[in-house]
Design an enzyme around this catalytic site. Sequence first.
Site, PDB file in Angstrom:
ATOM      1  N   CYS A 227     -68.432  10.398  30.910  1.00  0.00           N
ATOM      2  CA  CYS A 227     -69.604   9.547  30.724  1.00  0.00           C
ATOM      3  C   CYS A 227     -70.877  10.394  30.710  1.00  0.00           C
ATOM      4  CB  CYS A 227     -69.628   8.431  31.754  1.00  0.00           C
ATOM      5  SG  CYS A 227     -70.500   6.986  31.146  1.00  0.00           S
TER       6      CYS A 227
ATOM      7  N   GLU B 173     -60.795   7.635  34.723  1.00  0.00           N
ATOM      8  CA  GLU B 173     -60.295   7.617  36.113  1.00  0.00           C
ATOM      9  C   GLU B 173     -59.912   6.208  36.574  1.00  0.00           C
ATOM     10  OE1 GLU B 173     -63.375   8.254  35.166  1.00  0.00           O
ATOM     11  OE2 GLU B 173     -64.894   7.688  36.642  1.00  0.00           O
TER      12      GLU B 173
ATOM     13  N   LYS C  64     -47.648  -6.576  74.905  1.00  0.00           N
ATOM     14  CA  LYS C  64     -48.844  -7.050  75.608  1.00  0.00           C
ATOM     15  C   LYS C  64     -49.827  -7.696  74.627  1.00  0.00           C
ATOM     16  CE  LYS C  64     -52.619  -5.267  78.433  1.00  0.00           C
ATOM     17  NZ  LYS C  64     -53.197  -4.056  79.001  1.00  0.00           N
TER      18      LYS C  64
ATOM     19  N   HIS D  91     -64.631   5.939  31.202  1.00  0.00           N
ATOM     20  CA  HIS D  91     -64.198   6.405  32.530  1.00  0.00           C
ATOM     21  C   HIS D  91     -62.678   6.344  32.643  1.00  0.00           C
ATOM     22  CE1 HIS D  91     -68.057   6.697  34.657  1.00  0.00           C
ATOM     23  NE2 HIS D  91     -68.459   5.772  33.801  1.00  0.00           N
TER      24      HIS D  91
END
Length: 550
Positions: A386, A525, A229, A523
């Site tokens: 940090c 991460e 549809k 950082h």
Amino acid sequence: MKTKFIFITGGVLSSLGKGLSAASIGALLKTRGLTVTIQKLDPYINVDPGTMNPYQHGEVYVTDDGAETDLDLGHYERYLNTALSQKNNTTSGSIYYKVITKERHGDYLGGTVQVIPHITDEIKNAILSLAKDEPENPAPDVAIIEIGGTVGDIEGLPFLEAIRQLRSELGRDNCLYIHLTLVPYLRSAGEHKTKPTQHSVKELRSIGIQPDIILCRCEEPVPADLRAKIALFCNVDKDAVFSAVDVSNIYELPLKLYEEGLDQKVAIMLRLPARNAKLEPWEELVHNVKNPQGRVTIAIVGKYVELKEAYKSLHEALVHGGIANRVAVDLRYVNSEEVTAENVAETFKGADGILVPGGFGYRGVEGKIESIRYARENNVPFFGICLGMQCAVIEFARHVVGIEEANSEEFNPFAKDKLIYLMTEWYDFRKKAVERRDAESDKGGTMRLGAYPCAISEGTHAFEAYKTANINERHRHRYEFNNAYRERLADMGMVFSGQSPDGTLMEIVEIPDHPWFLGCQFHPEFQSRPMKPHPLFKDFIRASCLARKK
Ligand code: GLN
């Protein structure tokens, strides 16, 4: 031009997971042996999100070349397992900035400067810059362009107009439009509803874009008759409507989309080489995430507790650290403003590791220092990132070295002992940062941003984790450790295990006489990937698991 473009727009409402869908499609194409890049176009007027409040924007992601970008770039890097650059994120603000600068230089020779063609041309340039073929940087096979916002937003119009024009310029075989919409399931009616999708596509078509593929975000797979549809009403191929179902783990999404056959359809429509996707690494990853051998609880002490988006990469990096150790990581967000000497022991009951992430400003700092003191004195594995490292230095100076007024220039510019300060050499960084960003501005570009080398001393926790002496890590900060205090801290047992290669900047500190106590000025991460967990996160989780067993 070798590169083929996939444009992803969003309809109905925001937060449908356009970024994750773009990243997943990129990952799938990569498993087919193609080279892929992804770009985010953000319609807001800010030049970059660097100065935006985390409450509004979530995490500011940082690339190797020092661009402050939308957090979707984090997803792209994690899913593609490659480093992106400032080219991969463009905002309306940066486009207007370029156009207005050119206008002031007289580059338009007195012509009237307009949204079409000047703004749209600049948007097209930003998109096409991804397809530049250079000897050291060959053009990718596929560039995925995610348009931020929702179709219908006034500010998004120039971007949509630009991608509309590109299709006629580059040809049908080289451009594909994917529209991500919401197909809600109405429990009371017991059915999926397609009307919002129909309206959204109608809106898109009214500006001249006919989507090729419709991706339906849904709680349950959209049944075949409803997909037919949608195809009929939205004028797309019957086999070009796909479900993007909710997943319990975000790394499952590429596999789910593969099961739907999305990458196959994309490859056919763009006439990409017919190769099979090699999904084993993704299958293994999802298997490992879903079958942990244990659990570990990490307390994150920050001030944006109610706002997980502000710590997106951190959250992911901890999950990756868990994957590397085959454990599930339970994250407990602790509001640093509420931590006091009186409640600290109670607060961290049951936490196997404590992490103090990056941040700005004084609010909540004393609670972070209290948390670090608790971790240090009670042998709880501690990871400071940090601002977290800066707080660890201040804590050590105050309570171990006896420098009672130890502080950071950021928290108190008049402090007697500024262990963390704005260094004079700072101006060199600023110059370098600005050169790298290719733009001078008042607030933007005032930080040490992007990847810098760091040399690690052997025989330290850091060396044990990285297993190498030379690393590159990404920074985003203004303040640095003040070397005037280095000897006094070292005398009392703090080890400066990572330094800039010239020895002037202290990048990693640790306490050897502790199960795992490490702070880094960068950082980590931002560089952790599900397939390649970051060594520090891996080791921090390992230490936290050990602490748990004891
Ligand atoms: N506010 C600190 C600085 O500017 C730390 C920044 C951060 O944690 N990203 O140096």
